[in-house]
Write a protein that holds these residues in place. Structure first.
Motif, PDB file in Angstrom:
ATOM      1  N   TYR A  10       0.793  -1.223   0.000  1.00 33.25           N
ATOM      2  CA  TYR A  10       0.000   0.000   0.000  1.00 33.25           C
ATOM      3  C   TYR A  10       0.835   1.288   0.000  1.00 33.25           C
ATOM      4  CZ  TYR A  10      -4.036  -2.933   0.874  1.00 33.25           C
ATOM      5  OH  TYR A  10      -5.024  -3.882   0.769  1.00 33.25           O
ATOM      6  N   LEU A  11       2.020   1.275   0.560  1.00 32.42           N
ATOM      7  CA  LEU A  11       2.792   2.508   0.696  1.00 32.42           C
ATOM      8  C   LEU A  11       3.902   2.648  -0.335  1.00 32.42           C
ATOM      9  CD1 LEU A  11       3.103   2.847   4.578  1.00 32.42           C
ATOM     10  CD2 LEU A  11       1.371   3.810   3.043  1.00 32.42           C
ATOM     11  N   TYR A  12       4.407   1.538  -0.833  1.00 30.43           N
ATOM     12  CA  TYR A  12       5.480   1.639  -1.816  1.00 30.43           C
ATOM     13  C   TYR A  12       4.872   1.906  -3.187  1.00 30.43           C
ATOM     14  CZ  TYR A  12       9.486   0.686  -4.737  1.00 30.43           C
ATOM     15  OH  TYR A  12      10.486   0.805  -5.659  1.00 30.43           O
ATOM     16  N   ARG A  13       5.222   2.997  -3.777  1.00 33.53           N
ATOM     17  CA  ARG A  13       4.775   3.343  -5.130  1.00 33.53           C
ATOM     18  C   ARG A  13       6.011   3.681  -5.963  1.00 33.53           C
ATOM     19  NH1 ARG A  13      -1.182   4.340  -4.748  1.00 33.53           N
ATOM     20  NH2 ARG A  13      -1.599   3.215  -2.810  1.00 33.53           N
ATOM     21  N   ALA A  14       5.927   3.439  -7.250  1.00 38.71           N
ATOM     22  CA  ALA A  14       7.065   3.726  -8.125  1.00 38.71           C
ATOM     23  C   ALA A  14       7.430   5.209  -8.032  1.00 38.71           C
ATOM     24  CB  ALA A  14       6.722   3.359  -9.564  1.00 38.71           C
ATOM     25  N   GLN A  15       8.706   5.498  -7.886  1.00 33.86           N
ATOM     26  CA  GLN A  15       9.169   6.870  -7.736  1.00 33.86           C
ATOM     27  C   GLN A  15       9.198   7.582  -9.081  1.00 33.86           C
ATOM     28  OE1 GLN A  15       9.629   8.213  -4.920  1.00 33.86           O
ATOM     29  NE2 GLN A  15       9.853   6.523  -3.488  1.00 33.86           N
ATOM     30  N   THR A  16       8.637   8.798  -9.096  1.00 34.87           N
ATOM     31  CA  THR A  16       8.691   9.615 -10.315  1.00 34.87           C
ATOM     32  C   THR A  16       9.452  10.915 -10.079  1.00 34.87           C
ATOM     33  OG1 THR A  16       6.566  10.641  -9.746  1.00 34.87           O
ATOM     34  CG2 THR A  16       6.497   8.680 -11.164  1.00 34.87           C
ATOM     35  N   ASP A  17       9.903  11.143  -8.848  1.00 27.55           N
ATOM     36  CA  ASP A  17      10.627  12.359  -8.498  1.00 27.55           C
ATOM     37  C   ASP A  17      12.129  12.104  -8.639  1.00 27.55           C
ATOM     38  OD1 ASP A  17      11.824  14.562  -7.317  1.00 27.55           O
ATOM     39  OD2 ASP A  17      10.381  14.696  -5.678  1.00 27.55           O
ATOM     40  N   ALA A  18      12.745  12.753  -9.602  1.00 19.92           N
ATOM     41  CA  ALA A  18      14.168  12.539  -9.870  1.00 19.92           C
ATOM     42  C   ALA A  18      15.048  13.004  -8.717  1.00 19.92           C
ATOM     43  CB  ALA A  18      14.568  13.253 -11.158  1.00 19.92           C
ATOM     44  N   ASP A  19      14.540  13.864  -7.840  1.00 20.14           N
ATOM     45  CA  ASP A  19      15.328  14.351  -6.709  1.00 20.14           C
ATOM     46  C   ASP A  19      15.291  13.399  -5.518  1.00 20.14           C
ATOM     47  OD1 ASP A  19      16.106  16.684  -8.054  1.00 20.14           O
ATOM     48  OD2 ASP A  19      14.247  17.689  -7.499  1.00 20.14           O
ATOM     49  N   VAL A  20      14.472  12.338  -5.590  1.00 19.34           N
ATOM     50  CA  VAL A  20      14.472  11.293  -4.560  1.00 19.34           C
ATOM     51  C   VAL A  20      15.447  10.214  -5.004  1.00 19.34           C
ATOM     52  CG1 VAL A  20      13.122   9.573  -3.320  1.00 19.34           C
ATOM     53  CG2 VAL A  20      12.095  11.771  -3.893  1.00 19.34           C
ATOM     54  N   LEU A  21      16.599  10.158  -4.334  1.00 15.73           N
ATOM     55  CA  LEU A  21      17.622   9.179  -4.700  1.00 15.73           C
ATOM     56  C   LEU A  21      17.342   7.817  -4.082  1.00 15.73           C
ATOM     57  CD1 LEU A  21      20.813  11.415  -4.324  1.00 15.73           C
ATOM     58  CD2 LEU A  21      19.225  11.206  -6.257  1.00 15.73           C
ATOM     59  N   LEU A  22      16.675   7.824  -2.911  1.00 17.85           N
ATOM     60  CA  LEU A  22      16.330   6.576  -2.230  1.00 17.85           C
ATOM     61  C   LEU A  22      15.079   6.828  -1.405  1.00 17.85           C
ATOM     62  CD1 LEU A  22      17.238   3.655  -1.633  1.00 17.85           C
ATOM     63  CD2 LEU A  22      18.521   4.550   0.316  1.00 17.85           C
ATOM     64  N   GLY A  23      14.027   6.102  -1.696  1.00 19.55           N
ATOM     65  CA  GLY A  23      12.755   6.327  -1.023  1.00 19.55           C
ATOM     66  C   GLY A  23      12.416   5.232  -0.044  1.00 19.55           C
ATOM     67  N   ILE A  24      11.147   4.839   0.001  1.00 15.78           N
ATOM     68  CA  ILE A  24      10.671   3.834   0.951  1.00 15.78           C
ATOM     69  C   ILE A  24      11.373   2.506   0.715  1.00 15.78           C
ATOM     70  CG2 ILE A  24       8.640   2.459   1.579  1.00 15.78           C
ATOM     71  CD1 ILE A  24       6.949   4.928   1.055  1.00 15.78           C
ATOM     72  N   ASP A  26      14.293   1.544   2.761  1.00 14.95           N
ATOM     73  CA  ASP A  26      15.612   1.511   3.388  1.00 14.95           C
ATOM     74  C   ASP A  26      15.514   2.132   4.773  1.00 14.95           C
ATOM     75  OD1 ASP A  26      18.583   1.376   3.558  1.00 14.95           O
ATOM     76  OD2 ASP A  26      18.409   1.148   1.382  1.00 14.95           O
ATOM     77  N   ASP A  27      16.638   2.230   5.484  1.00 13.29           N
ATOM     78  CA  ASP A  27      16.609   2.799   6.825  1.00 13.29           C
ATOM     79  C   ASP A  27      16.316   4.285   6.830  1.00 13.29           C
ATOM     80  OD1 ASP A  27      17.106   0.432   8.214  1.00 13.29           O
ATOM     81  OD2 ASP A  27      19.272   0.601   7.912  1.00 13.29           O
ATOM     82  N   ALA A  28      16.617   4.956   5.759  1.00 12.86           N
ATOM     83  CA  ALA A  28      16.331   6.387   5.633  1.00 12.86           C
ATOM     84  C   ALA A  28      16.194   6.720   4.164  1.00 12.86           C
ATOM     85  CB  ALA A  28      17.442   7.222   6.264  1.00 12.86           C
ATOM     86  N   ALA A  29      15.472   7.780   3.891  1.00 14.76           N
ATOM     87  CA  ALA A  29      15.340   8.270   2.520  1.00 14.76           C
ATOM     88  C   ALA A  29      16.490   9.224   2.212  1.00 14.76           C
ATOM     89  CB  ALA A  29      14.008   8.981   2.335  1.00 14.76           C
ATOM     90  N   VAL A  30      16.790   9.362   0.939  1.00 20.84           N
ATOM     91  CA  VAL A  30      17.822  10.290   0.484  1.00 20.84           C
ATOM     92  C   VAL A  30      17.223  11.159  -0.614  1.00 20.84           C
ATOM     93  CG1 VAL A  30      20.116  10.561  -0.516  1.00 20.84           C
ATOM     94  CG2 VAL A  30      19.640   8.616   0.995  1.00 20.84           C
ATOM     95  N   VAL A  31      17.258  12.475  -0.406  1.00 20.73           N
ATOM     96  CA  VAL A  31      16.791  13.402  -1.425  1.00 20.73           C
ATOM     97  C   VAL A  31      17.912  14.380  -1.733  1.00 20.73           C
ATOM     98  CG1 VAL A  31      14.382  13.211  -0.706  1.00 20.73           C
ATOM     99  CG2 VAL A  31      15.795  15.030   0.243  1.00 20.73           C
ATOM    100  N   ARG A  32      17.855  14.958  -2.918  1.00 19.32           N
ATOM    101  CA  ARG A  32      18.884  15.923  -3.330  1.00 19.32           C
ATOM    102  C   ARG A  32      18.226  17.283  -3.535  1.00 19.32           C
ATOM    103  NH1 ARG A  32      22.703  13.583  -7.486  1.00 19.32           N
ATOM    104  NH2 ARG A  32      23.629  12.815  -5.547  1.00 19.32           N
TER     105      ARG A  32
END
Length: 320
Positions: A10-24, A26-32
């Motif tokens: 329910y929560l994992y959706r394909a990422q379309t934001d190029a500034d999200v390097l690592l999303g749901i 992992d232990d933490a998300a990474v954005v640029r």
């Protein structure tokens, strides 16, 4: 269903934001962050029987959980970008979760928000969203920037959500048609993101109205070290509320009721045409309700005859 099955389904959706390097996942998300932008962070918690009724539809609940956080970004003039959702859920009921998540992601898509993480635990219904937005460097609409002589403006119409709550609490009764209008606003407030961004070039101070106009405008006055005078009859509301409520009840809802998630903001008098154009361009009604005056944090409210309006409460307080 187990916790991680819920997250994957329910929560994992394909990422379309190029500034999200690592999303749901992992232990933490990474954005640029983008160069030339400041980041804005805000967090809001909603608890059962404190912020919402237990029998609320999951789609309405999900909408409001995210919308009130997006509203904080609107008040800063920021574009909402990323959110983390933490939830306490008594059980993982699939039909309830599907409706909740479909509504949550529909609103997120509408405002360009990407869900990048959070937490889930078993417990009574409780939700916390941390939201991150961005805006051009040094351009945030802050509480401490109001100046003497500024006009005070609000967006939309105030008091509808509070009137719906009082109807629920049986403080007073509204006609069914009026209650339906007010309840729709209470359940699905409209974050004023486009207006907040349109105001960036000339507005000075801003705040979203979550706890009541008097209290939230008071935050601006305290932070800016100024007073304000507003005119109660100029504050926009639903005409049917004026027709159905006495002055005490009406002023309580419109001036101190809260749950509006409209914007209160100040701007120089010379920018009146620009404010009206910002409202038109963003599709948001804006109304001038008063002015900033010399002082140190006091709000003065007058009725149509110029008499002082005294409120029993300035707004909502979690610990009052």
């Amino acid at each position: 269903m187990k916790e991680f099955d819920f997250i994957r389904r329910y929560l994992y959706r394909a990422q379309t934001d190029a500034d999200v390097l690592l999303g749901i996942g992992d232990d933490a998300a990474v954005v640029r962050p983008r160069a030339g932008y400041d980041l804005c962070f805000s967090s809001d918690m909603l608890l059962k029987n404190r912020h919402f009724f237990e029998n609320v539809a999951p789609a309405d609940l999900a909408y409001k959980v995210l919308a009130v956080n997006i509203s904080d970004m609107a008040a800063m003039g920021a574009a909402p970008r990323w959110a983390l959702l933490s939830a306490g859920l008594p059980q993982l009921q699939e039909s309830w979760l599907a409706e909740f998540c479909d509504s949550l992601f529909a609103l997120a898509r509408r405002f360009g928000v990407t869900l990048i993480g959070g937490d889930t635990t078993k417990g009574d219904l409780a939700f916390n969203v941390t939201i991150v937005g961005e805006l051009p460097q040094g351009r945030a609409l802050r509480r401490d920037a109001a100046q003497i002589g500024d006009d005070v403006w609000v967006s939309g119409r105030l008091g509808l959500a509070a009137a719906a709550l009082h109807h629920h609490w049986q403080t007073f009764a509204l006609p069914d048609s009026v209650f339906d209008l007010c309840e729709r606003v209470r359940l699905r407030p409209e974050p004023r993101v486009a207006l907040g961004q349109a105001l960036l070039p000339f507005a000075r101070a801003a705040q979203d109205i979550s706890d009541g106009l008097a209290q939230d405008l008071g935050h601006i006055l305290q932070a800016s070290g100024v007073d304000a005078e507003i005119f109660a009859e100029e504050v926009p509301t639903l005409p049917q509320l004026r027709d159905n409520l006495d002055k005490t009840a009406l002023y309580g809802c419109v001036l101190a009721g809260g749950d509006d998630y409209e914007l209160v903001f100040t701007a120089p008098q010379s920018c009146r045409a620009a404010v009206l154009e910002a409202g038109r361009a963003s599709g948001t009604p804006v109304t001038r309700i008063g002015r900033i005056t010399e002082g140190c944090g006091r709000l003065n409210i007058s009725d149509a005859a110029g008499r002082p309006v005294v409120l029993a409460s300035l707004g909502f307080d979690h610990f009052e």
